[in-house]
Enzyme design. Sequence first.
Site, PDB file in Angstrom:
ATOM      1  N   LYS A 135      53.411  25.707  35.302  1.00 52.94           N
ATOM      2  CA  LYS A 135      54.827  25.383  35.390  1.00 52.94           C
ATOM      3  C   LYS A 135      55.411  25.085  34.011  1.00 52.94           C
ATOM      4  CE  LYS A 135      56.107  23.128  38.968  1.00 52.94           C
ATOM      5  NZ  LYS A 135      55.863  21.996  39.876  1.00 52.94           N
ATOM      6  N   ARG A 141      56.740  31.721  38.804  1.00 52.52           N
ATOM      7  CA  ARG A 141      55.291  31.911  38.677  1.00 52.52           C
ATOM      8  C   ARG A 141      54.936  33.216  39.378  1.00 52.52           C
ATOM      9  NH1 ARG A 141      54.048  26.774  42.695  1.00 52.52           N
ATOM     10  NH2 ARG A 141      55.174  27.623  44.461  1.00 52.52           N
ATOM     11  N   TYR A 146      22.930  49.881  43.153  1.00 55.72           N
ATOM     12  CA  TYR A 146      23.818  49.666  44.291  1.00 55.72           C
ATOM     13  C   TYR A 146      23.717  48.231  44.792  1.00 55.72           C
ATOM     14  CZ  TYR A 146      19.752  49.954  47.404  1.00 55.72           C
ATOM     15  OH  TYR A 146      18.561  49.717  48.030  1.00 55.72           O
ATOM     16  N   MET A 195      49.623  18.497  45.000  1.00 56.78           N
ATOM     17  CA  MET A 195      49.827  17.272  44.219  1.00 56.78           C
ATOM     18  C   MET A 195      51.248  16.755  44.428  1.00 56.78           C
ATOM     19  SD  MET A 195      47.630  18.143  40.848  1.00 56.78           S
ATOM     20  CE  MET A 195      48.391  19.731  40.692  1.00 56.78           C
ATOM     21  N   CYS A 229      20.175  43.594  48.660  1.00 53.39           N
ATOM     22  CA  CYS A 229      20.665  43.432  50.015  1.00 53.39           C
ATOM     23  C   CYS A 229      20.729  41.927  50.259  1.00 53.39           C
ATOM     24  CB  CYS A 229      19.758  44.126  51.020  1.00 53.39           C
ATOM     25  SG  CYS A 229      18.045  43.647  50.930  1.00 53.39           S
ATOM     26  N   ARG A 258      56.934  16.357  37.980  1.00 51.10           N
ATOM     27  CA  ARG A 258      56.124  17.290  38.769  1.00 51.10           C
ATOM     28  C   ARG A 258      54.773  17.539  38.133  1.00 51.10           C
ATOM     29  NH1 ARG A 258      59.962  20.891  41.874  1.00 51.10           N
ATOM     30  NH2 ARG A 258      62.021  20.347  41.079  1.00 51.10           N
ATOM     31  N   GLY A 278      51.841  22.393  46.711  1.00 50.66           N
ATOM     32  CA  GLY A 278      51.934  21.266  47.641  1.00 50.66           C
ATOM     33  C   GLY A 278      50.753  20.333  47.610  1.00 50.66           C
ATOM     34  N   SER A 307      14.541  46.728  46.223  1.00 45.72           N
ATOM     35  CA  SER A 307      15.745  46.138  46.793  1.00 45.72           C
ATOM     36  C   SER A 307      15.575  44.626  46.698  1.00 45.72           C
ATOM     37  CB  SER A 307      15.910  46.570  48.246  1.00 45.72           C
ATOM     38  OG  SER A 307      16.988  45.854  48.821  1.00 45.72           O
ATOM     39  N   HIS A 366      55.488  25.173  53.980  1.00 46.92           N
ATOM     40  CA  HIS A 366      54.099  24.877  53.633  1.00 46.92           C
ATOM     41  C   HIS A 366      53.149  25.751  54.417  1.00 46.92           C
ATOM     42  CE1 HIS A 366      50.283  22.640  54.119  1.00 46.92           C
ATOM     43  NE2 HIS A 366      50.445  22.447  52.819  1.00 46.92           N
TER      44      HIS A 366
END
Lengths: 908, 908
Positions: A27, A371, A884, A109, A864, A98, A107, A797, A489
């Site tokens: 911000k 933003r 892979y 903080m 895997c 802020r 939302g 693998s 929200h």
Amino acid sequence: MSEKRVYTFGNGKAEGKADMRNLLGGKGANLAEMNLIGVPVPPGFTITTDVCTEYYEKGKETVVKLLKAEVENSVKHVESLMNSTFGDPSNPLLVSVRSGARASMPGMMDTILNLGLNDTVVAGLVKKTGNERFAYDSYRRFVQMYGDVVLGMKPVNKEDIDPFEAIIQKVKAERGVKLDSDMTVEDLKQLVVLFKKAIKDQTGKDFPDDPMEQLWGAICAVFDSWMNERAILYRKMEGIPQEWGTAVTVQAMVFGNMGDSSATGVCFSRDAGTGENLFNGEYLINAQGEDVVAGIRTPQQITKEGSLRWAAQQNIDEETRANKFPSMEEAMPELYKQLYALQDKLEKHYHDMQDMEFTVQEGKLWFLQTRNGKRTGTAMVKIAMDLLHEGEIDEKTALMRCEPNKLDELLHPVFDKEALAQAHVLTRGLPASPGAASGQVVFFADDATKWHEDGRQVIMVRIETSPEDLAGMSAAEGILTARGGMTSHAAVVARGMGKCCVSGAGAIMIDYKTRTLEIDGTIIREGDYISLNGSTGEVYLGEVKTRPAEVTGDFAELMDLCKKYSKLVVRTNADTPHDAEVASNFGAVGIGLCRTEHMFFENEKIKAMREMILANSTEEREKALDKLLPYQKQDFYGILKCMDGMPVNIRLLDPPLHEFVPHDLKGQEVMAEEMGVSVHFIQSRVSALSESNPMLGLRGCRLGNTFPEITAMQTKAILGAAVLLKKEGYNPKPEIMVPLVGIVNELDIQESIIRKTANKLFKKEGVEVEFKVGTMIEIPRAALTADVIAQKAEYFSFGTNDLTQMTFGYSRDDIASFLPSYLEKKILDVDPFQVLDQKGVGQLIKMGVEKGRNTRKNLKCGICGEHGGEPSSVKFCHRVGLNYVSCSPFRVPIARLAAAQAAVEEMK
Amino acid sequence: MSEKRVYTFGNGKAEGKADMRNLLGGKGANLAEMNLIGVPVPPGFTITTDVCTEYYEKGKETVVKLLKAEVENSVKHVESLMNSTFGDPSNPLLVSVRSGARASMPGMMDTILNLGLNDTVVAGLVKKTGNERFAYDSYRRFVQMYGDVVLGMKPVNKEDIDPFEAIIQKVKAERGVKLDSDMTVEDLKQLVVLFKKAIKDQTGKDFPDDPMEQLWGAICAVFDSWMNERAILYRKMEGIPQEWGTAVTVQAMVFGNMGDSSATGVCFSRDAGTGENLFNGEYLINAQGEDVVAGIRTPQQITKEGSLRWAAQQNIDEETRANKFPSMEEAMPELYKQLYALQDKLEKHYHDMQDMEFTVQEGKLWFLQTRNGKRTGTAMVKIAMDLLHEGEIDEKTALMRCEPNKLDELLHPVFDKEALAQAHVLTRGLPASPGAASGQVVFFADDATKWHEDGRQVIMVRIETSPEDLAGMSAAEGILTARGGMTSHAAVVARGMGKCCVSGAGAIMIDYKTRTLEIDGTIIREGDYISLNGSTGEVYLGEVKTRPAEVTGDFAELMDLCKKYSKLVVRTNADTPHDAEVASNFGAVGIGLCRTEHMFFENEKIKAMREMILANSTEEREKALDKLLPYQKQDFYGILKCMDGMPVNIRLLDPPLHEFVPHDLKGQEVMAEEMGVSVHFIQSRVSALSESNPMLGLRGCRLGNTFPEITAMQTKAILGAAVLLKKEGYNPKPEIMVPLVGIVNELDIQESIIRKTANKLFKKEGVEVEFKVGTMIEIPRAALTADVIAQKAEYFSFGTNDLTQMTFGYSRDDIASFLPSYLEKKILDVDPFQVLDQKGVGQLIKMGVEKGRNTRKNLKCGICGEHGGEPSSVKFCHRVGLNYVSCSPFRVPIARLAAAQAAVEEMK
């Protein structure tokens, strides 16, 4: 640490700029940047994120001392630019305070508005603006907010409403009015008195009158809110490090509630839900920003087009719309033009969709912040592809703009059209976050979490959501709210999570006490099923059938880009032709793990399997295996056919045998009956199979090396199916994988059984099928001795589930007893079964690949296990040179995107 | 493979020599060498060990073809040197065929004597020697042996005697005679006929008459015997690789049974039991070598001194001795002088104690073989030290001459003197292998093994032992035989195993059928207790109390040498002051692992421990821990005091908590009563603690990180004890070890609890004690990230038990289901929990040490766990640069010797 702790901005000048995001927060950096590019922004100053860290290290008192001079000077700077003075009753400056972290945490903080008011100053404000109502409304809002945030006023019981809201309702009831705006100035004045009394009663503290004291309280409260529960939870979910800290931005207040020439709003340069290139947003005339975001009043659309669409969804006729809910484009055409031009300027400046807040104070437009906008997965893909087509960004940037995990949203089911046609629409709300969801109604976050843990699908229903509901929203399939707009929200958070959400469904009446909701006379109780369509806003009674998503349009284009850039290919883990097909549609180019044990659980199969387990001799075992052979062959036939021409890596039987026998008396009795043996015999066999640590016992190739006839049968089934397919003109590519190898001899013996069986079979059938024999690297010793193992293995693998278990010494089944505490104490940053541990387990993988390829230069290596579909882990796999990854079908596009990003990152 | 398969020797010449042991086997190489140094040896030839490998690769037929020409030429060579001809009835050459591996395997493989005889040749032998009895006795022996070994004649039932012995007994019974030598020539002739008939009946094969056919049969039988069951078992026990193979030596027969000017014997250049420098041995006049070794006739002593001693032990008066059992020194003084001189020459040549076989044929002395003699542990040490003092070998050689595992014998208890004085001596046999043993009588090897597995201590009692008894002997505490001398099978094997053995206890009458033994009217049944003193030959009724061994004399001198050469020091694993003291006496220089969990099992302690486990809050837990504190402190006080001035490495609580709660209903009821809670509560808690894979669950530092108050309590106990000792003037050196660390943060948090607790304690007590905080490296990830972990750890102790479990993925508790099959199939050479896996686990240790020392240059590294007392593992630890190993008290000297040997090996 830099000596400069505070950075000012205002009037087209700023000490900071956009790339100081880490120091000034998103911000603060953007406010500075907006000043620099000519966007009108109220002047102010930003206290750096470093100060937040300092705050937690050195404590409040020290930090306030360190900041004192700089903050006081900065306040003076703002005073001079705004031509007003902090605490001056004749011409008071009011400010907002802020939070602003490096990454957006909407939302999570705390924020304080209208700071600087007290009983004296408010009178001055009345005098200055000539708007007593505005002044006292601001004052009571400020006291309310300051009481909540800085002084810790909370509802006493969970089901109670906010204590200040309770006072407002009481006052309204006494006055016999319904709307806040129906209250008189006297009512507002009384509210201030009552609020201050409530604060004193509940907290024992007086409300501070000194504006500087107010300011310090607010600054510290924002720093404090960095460590509140919901912020911590959000960071955990989003992977934001605690060390980053938040900045605090203090900025002159501008007021959208100074009458009908004032307004406040939120807008997006493109549609955050669909990604369409449509400027859109919501605003309210004579309101403060919080009114729009918190969903207390249903906001109006900014564009006329949006307004018309909204009215259609809400069944509002054009006359009512134009009179009661006109768009800003209609109501404030000049200001709308300015707004449109500026939003376009901002998007072009940042080359990304912007999420902006603005206020019109008596005809003057101010931007409060901008933003990069949060968006759904669908919007993420569309915006990236559109910006690419528009020439705003290049292919690599487009790839990097997409967050792999968010593709998940595009992969989940949508409602089945036929089922949908017959479904009963209960009501309609705003299409706040797209997707389809069915589940049981719950009203409280705790219940949502609990029910979800019990394996139930839930829809969380709230009047409106607040940050306290975060965990519940995360556990729910979808969210339905009675109040709040597209930027409420609920809507923002749901889009961030990729959850289906319908917001602002005004026809819904919720009663938290009886745990029911009523829609046009239909009563729905907690536990009843409803369904939501987050793309249309429709709410259905009961469960509505869904169908799978498809890879088309922008999504398909993104996947093509992935193919163009990635080096790593993606296979899938699939045990059935159905799974294989789903994955193949998502772009999987083979099967990386086909487990065979799941194939043994159907009726006749489990019976034969159990006969095999109970067998007392090799012959008996072979007899039982002969019964299993045709079933297995059929299973493999289906999978190899479905993946024709693509490699299919089949793992030989892996789990301990006790998984195939019943452990309860009833099951044992049934089994005894079926097998024609005594229950006692079954029990003694079950007990003989039981192990202290089954994970480290007789499983994997230890089974095949103890009972070689199992390996022979499985080989016959795999290659028998392949031979059949080849005879039918297909091109099967089976790979046979020996699991849990730790010693090369284990593989050696298994391989020779496989080769011998294969040769015999091919001779008998007169057909040969090419196949490979490889192994899983899932035992640490296998990675350590990969050079030797590669002498026998044609491919590796990496089985990272077991490798993680053994490298950490964690049982996945038992980790729950300490993992939560380990995550909380930051001993572990993440669950290593979710995200690959690159430092430990990853070292073994790297070693395994290097040593393996030292022996066998072109050794194909894959992974895997769960990690194959987790983006950071996929990127690691790319970096260590795997060929892979393999993951569950629904993670395939995610893995493909991560693989492409890894390749792009490497080019940099 | 060399083309030369056969090496001849004889008449002072030889194609081989001593250093060709690998090719010609120990026996073949030594026969060649003896020829070359002028020791009289019958001529012959050796078929190489390579041929044995060829035999198992290419098969019998091929190998016989490959050997044919060379063997036939070598036979001619022997014929010419012996002036006789193979198969020539007028002047026949007879040969022996023997095995000979690279390492000695006494009695494990087969031997054939008198080969070359048949019905024609025997007549010629009669004619040539004029000794019909000798000729037919040789013939019947040959047929018997050939039948057993080549043609596979075996007893039908286990309890039956050899079928040939049965025929002999039948014939003797028919003739009414008792001794073999009472049989007439006709009887012997009949035996040959009956033997051949029995062979034909039982095997269906004719006995071969052709001498060359006999020779090939015998050569192949010796090769076959390399793979017989007992040879395989022996190799496994001794760690001899199968690939080495055996050589076959064919040698001209010389006869010790050609009347009273002939004899045969076995001798040692020093005492194999005690190591004394006393030439000794046994012989028999008019006998063949097998008669001495097999213990069929009680042999006579070679030296007069030995004979006198033997007679005293056997209660034989001098007249009887001198007449009936004269020593060779008395009976054949000239030959004795030759023998004495030659044995001395051989020992000096080989610089080691020799075990020799000789035969006197009609007044001419022949040596049949010499080898480095097997010896007891005591003898091993004494001989090495004596040879060192005599200047025959240097210190390093003396160290290398001692086999670390054999020191075990010197460490085991001897009889308590007082208990011994009151014990009842049943009888006296030969002191065949020293040591003391008590146990229950068993008669069969199978039972010995089974009873041993059941946890019972057994004494194996046999008339005489045979190689089939090997497994049983290995399982027994001691061995008692009725027949056989100091060089009988039982005696030789027992000494090799370091088992206590009393042989040739002639007063014992054994009845296998009733499973009893009788000594002078006392009946002892299977299962009754007896005790043996292998150093004196005494046999006692019942159990006799023992006392621990001491490090004195030669043993102490050897240990001093170890200290001089080794770099690695040896600590001990000890949980009690008693164990610590035993280890300290054996030279341990600290405690490498003091486990604390064993301290919780006594009455009040386990109660407090259980209260801690049942506690529902930190406060309750702390209350229970406060009760444990004084107990723990007391335990540590004792250990630290006993190891004053030496480091004591104490491991914090490690095992999963469920180990401290009862799992049976009765125990749970008792606990519920004690705790004043319901059984149901206990059960639900026990069930909550149960885990799928407890080895990989909530244990080690995961406990301390979940319940930090446990760590704090243990720290208070350890350092509290240390403070007390320091106040009393001692010098305690505690080290606190955090177990099961896989992530540096785990250690970090534990360390800070320890330091904080320590500082508080030291402040309160006003005394500071130096201490270290270290960690176990027992999780693969700890080794992989040792560089990071060393930032926090002041020392590493490799916990190779767990490290082996996780590196292999084996649970020690479950490995039994596949380990035997893995060893049999040679997937594993050894049990990795016994012998450190250098290739896999060792790699992690090496990595851990290197990475750890990269971070902390002088990081002290040690090992605890079973491997710390296993010689090959200790040597590995030396090579990777560990500072110490830690092992159980009784392995300390073994580890010290292994450490010294590792240092000596490194110098080479």
